[in-house]
Design a protein around this motif. Structure first.
Motif, PDB file in Angstrom:
ATOM      1  N   MET A 257       0.821  -1.208   0.000  1.00  0.00           N
ATOM      2  CA  MET A 257       0.000   0.000   0.000  1.00  0.00           C
ATOM      3  C   MET A 257       0.860   1.264   0.000  1.00  0.00           C
ATOM      4  SD  MET A 257      -2.948  -1.181  -0.322  1.00  0.00           S
ATOM      5  CE  MET A 257      -3.822   0.398  -0.182  1.00  0.00           C
ATOM      6  N   SER A 258       1.978   1.237   0.675  1.00  0.00           N
ATOM      7  CA  SER A 258       2.870   2.402   0.713  1.00  0.00           C
ATOM      8  C   SER A 258       3.444   2.697  -0.668  1.00  0.00           C
ATOM      9  CB  SER A 258       4.010   2.168   1.714  1.00  0.00           C
ATOM     10  OG  SER A 258       3.509   2.008   3.020  1.00  0.00           O
ATOM     11  N   VAL A 259       3.902   1.630  -1.354  1.00  0.00           N
ATOM     12  CA  VAL A 259       4.459   1.812  -2.698  1.00  0.00           C
ATOM     13  C   VAL A 259       3.377   2.269  -3.667  1.00  0.00           C
ATOM     14  CG1 VAL A 259       5.521   0.613  -4.651  1.00  0.00           C
ATOM     15  CG2 VAL A 259       6.322   0.150  -2.319  1.00  0.00           C
ATOM     16  N   LEU A 260       2.203   1.667  -3.570  1.00  0.00           N
ATOM     17  CA  LEU A 260       1.094   2.065  -4.442  1.00  0.00           C
ATOM     18  C   LEU A 260       0.713   3.524  -4.223  1.00  0.00           C
ATOM     19  CD1 LEU A 260      -1.206   1.467  -6.429  1.00  0.00           C
ATOM     20  CD2 LEU A 260      -2.534   0.558  -4.496  1.00  0.00           C
ATOM     21  N   ALA A 270       0.103   5.476 -13.319  1.00  0.00           N
ATOM     22  CA  ALA A 270      -1.171   4.777 -13.504  1.00  0.00           C
ATOM     23  C   ALA A 270      -1.379   3.775 -12.369  1.00  0.00           C
ATOM     24  CB  ALA A 270      -1.170   4.051 -14.854  1.00  0.00           C
ATOM     25  N   PHE A 271      -2.642   3.552 -12.015  1.00  0.00           N
ATOM     26  CA  PHE A 271      -2.956   2.642 -10.912  1.00  0.00           C
ATOM     27  C   PHE A 271      -2.394   1.242 -11.165  1.00  0.00           C
ATOM     28  CE2 PHE A 271      -5.680  -0.686  -9.148  1.00  0.00           C
ATOM     29  CZ  PHE A 271      -5.596  -0.386  -7.795  1.00  0.00           C
ATOM     30  N   LEU A 272      -2.522   0.751 -12.391  1.00  0.00           N
ATOM     31  CA  LEU A 272      -2.046  -0.599 -12.699  1.00  0.00           C
ATOM     32  C   LEU A 272      -0.540  -0.709 -12.501  1.00  0.00           C
ATOM     33  CD1 LEU A 272      -2.672  -3.431 -13.675  1.00  0.00           C
ATOM     34  CD2 LEU A 272      -2.428  -2.620 -16.036  1.00  0.00           C
ATOM     35  N   VAL A 273       0.180   0.347 -12.922  1.00  0.00           N
ATOM     36  CA  VAL A 273       1.638   0.346 -12.726  1.00  0.00           C
ATOM     37  C   VAL A 273       1.973   0.316 -11.235  1.00  0.00           C
ATOM     38  CG1 VAL A 273       3.755   1.691 -13.022  1.00  0.00           C
ATOM     39  CG2 VAL A 273       2.104   1.520 -14.902  1.00  0.00           C
ATOM     40  N   GLY A 274       1.296   1.166 -10.466  1.00  0.00           N
ATOM     41  CA  GLY A 274       1.533   1.193  -9.026  1.00  0.00           C
ATOM     42  C   GLY A 274       1.207  -0.132  -8.361  1.00  0.00           C
ATOM     43  N   GLN A 275       0.119  -0.769  -8.833  1.00  0.00           N
ATOM     44  CA  GLN A 275      -0.295  -2.042  -8.267  1.00  0.00           C
ATOM     45  C   GLN A 275       0.742  -3.134  -8.553  1.00  0.00           C
ATOM     46  OE1 GLN A 275      -2.558  -2.544  -6.235  1.00  0.00           O
ATOM     47  NE2 GLN A 275      -3.535  -4.550  -6.427  1.00  0.00           N
ATOM     48  N   ILE A 276       1.258  -3.159  -9.775  1.00  0.00           N
ATOM     49  CA  ILE A 276       2.261  -4.166 -10.143  1.00  0.00           C
ATOM     50  C   ILE A 276       3.552  -3.966  -9.353  1.00  0.00           C
ATOM     51  CG2 ILE A 276       3.737  -4.994 -12.010  1.00  0.00           C
ATOM     52  CD1 ILE A 276       1.394  -4.408 -13.929  1.00  0.00           C
ATOM     53  N   VAL A 277       4.025  -2.722  -9.312  1.00  0.00           N
ATOM     54  CA  VAL A 277       5.266  -2.442  -8.591  1.00  0.00           C
ATOM     55  C   VAL A 277       5.097  -2.710  -7.097  1.00  0.00           C
ATOM     56  CG1 VAL A 277       6.948  -0.664  -7.980  1.00  0.00           C
ATOM     57  CG2 VAL A 277       6.027  -0.768 -10.305  1.00  0.00           C
ATOM     58  N   GLY A 278       3.944  -2.328  -6.547  1.00  0.00           N
ATOM     59  CA  GLY A 278       3.676  -2.572  -5.135  1.00  0.00           C
ATOM     60  C   GLY A 278       3.648  -4.056  -4.809  1.00  0.00           C
ATOM     61  N   THR A 279       3.061  -4.844  -5.701  1.00  0.00           N
ATOM     62  CA  THR A 279       3.001  -6.293  -5.495  1.00  0.00           C
ATOM     63  C   THR A 279       4.394  -6.914  -5.506  1.00  0.00           C
ATOM     64  OG1 THR A 279       0.799  -6.422  -6.514  1.00  0.00           O
ATOM     65  CG2 THR A 279       2.096  -8.456  -6.433  1.00  0.00           C
TER      66      THR A 279
END
Length: 366
Positions: A257-260, A270-279
């Motif tokens: 959540m912090s990275v996102l 973009a949300f998808l980019v943040g979600q992938i990197v956060g994961t």
């Protein structure tokens, strides 16, 4: 016919090559007139500790070596060594010369004179004992750990953290299947695991300063002590390794959540980019922390093992995420909108999946 073997001394070691000949010489001096053997249980030390012990064993049949490959941990090393002797009495002493081997004859005499005595413990905290040149901070931490173990486990010792003791071998064999083998405090484990109160005697000794090699004490050792306490109290309900794996998973959610938040809200990604990197960040964090703590006894080492382990962990957790979502979605539809329970069930299924498969395919192959 020679006198029967009376005493085994188990010495768990890791990187103690320089201390091996010194300790054997001191044992020979202290135990003159006693039929004894020394069992060095070495966790495949890179400095050649096992080879140093074997070199002595070629000349002195009283010295034996157990070299453990792919296994780590002082407690489990002690258990293996104590169960490997035919002697009726077995002592545990550190390989760093900080325990006073000169009191071994007094321990032995106490066991000879009282058949009802189960264990004799070298204590730093009875009259005549001491912690040597410990600084104030280390004394305070040791006192805190002692009070915690006395209160939580009710073992009644002045020095439950002692790693220096002598016990009847039959008592060890009886309690061995119940031992957790976690951390550095094997005495605490033995006292707490016994189905009857063990009769004990504490003898004073002064803890010495290390002369050769490096100390193994670090923050992870302190954490392992707390883990051992947890395991003794609650391990039958929730296994300690699964509890640690789950706790690290919760921290991983915070990392995700912090990275996102940083990428999506802070940097406008973009949300998808943040979600992938956060994961990926959370999986990476979880992998390294689990490797250091949860699976410390099976820790992956070297860049090849680490890379292979990271890839397998990410694959396992990716499938676990799919299982999480699938179970949650199914229960949500089945229970007509019970979103909270459905989500928690999905999380639990995903956690169990990740734990089971990563134990087998990430940390179970080496």
């Amino acid at each position: 016919m020679s006198d029967p073997l009376e005493l085994a001394i188990v010495i768990p070691t890791f990187n103690e090559r320089a201390n091996v000949p010194l300790l054997v010489a001191r044992l020979e001096q202290a135990l003159a007139g006693t039929r004894w053997e020394a069992i060095f249980v070495d966790d495949d030390s890179p400095d050649g500790t096992a080879d140093a012990a074997r070199e002595i064993a070629r000349r002195d049949p009283r010295v034996r070596v157990i070299q453990r490959i792919g296994r780590r941990g002082l407690a489990t090393a002690c258990i293996e060594g104590m169960c490997a002797t035919a002697a009726p009495l077995v002592a545990v002493i550190d390989g760093d010369l900080q325990h006073d081997e000169a009191i071994l004859p007094r321990m032995l005499q106490a066991m000879r004179e009282d058949d009802a005595l189960d264990i004799v413990i070298g204590s730093r905290f009875v009259d005549g004992g001491g912690t040597g040149e410990w600084d104030r901070d280390r004394v305070a931490k040791s006192a805190l750990a002692t009070r915690l173990s006395q209160r939580v486990l009710n073992v009644g010792l002045t020095d439950p953290m002692s790693g220096f003791f002598m016990i009847r071998t039959q008592a060890v064999r009886t309690v061995a299947p119940c031992l957790s083998g976690i951390g550095f405090k094997i005495l605490l484990d033995i006292m707490a695991a016994s189905d009857r109160p063990l009769r004990f005697l504490e003898l004073p000794y002064v803890f010495r300063c290390r002369e050769q090699g490096e100390s193994k004490l670090d923050h992870v050792v302190a954490l392992e002590y707390l883990i051992a306490i947890y395991d003794r109290k609650f391990g039958r309900v929730v296994p300690v390794r699964f509890a640690m794996f789950s706790a690290i998973g919760v921290i991983g959610v915070l990392i995700h959540m912090s990275v996102l938040t940083l990428l999506h809200l802070g940097l406008g990604a973009a949300f998808l980019v943040g979600q992938i990197v956060g994961t990926v960040a959370a999986m990476t964090f979880n992998f390294f922390l689990n490797n250091a703590l949860t699976y410390r006894d099976r820790r992956l080492r070297g860049w090849r093992q680490m890379l292979d382990g990271w890839v397998s962990f990410c694959l396992v957790c990716s499938v676990g995420a799919i299982a999480n979502v699938g179970v949650a979605a199914f229960l949500y539809d089945f229970r007509y909108g019970a979103w909270a329970g459905s989500a928690l069930a999905g999380v639990l299924v995903g956690a169990v999946w990740n734990y089971a498969l990563s134990s087998r395919f990430t940390w179970g192959r080496y």
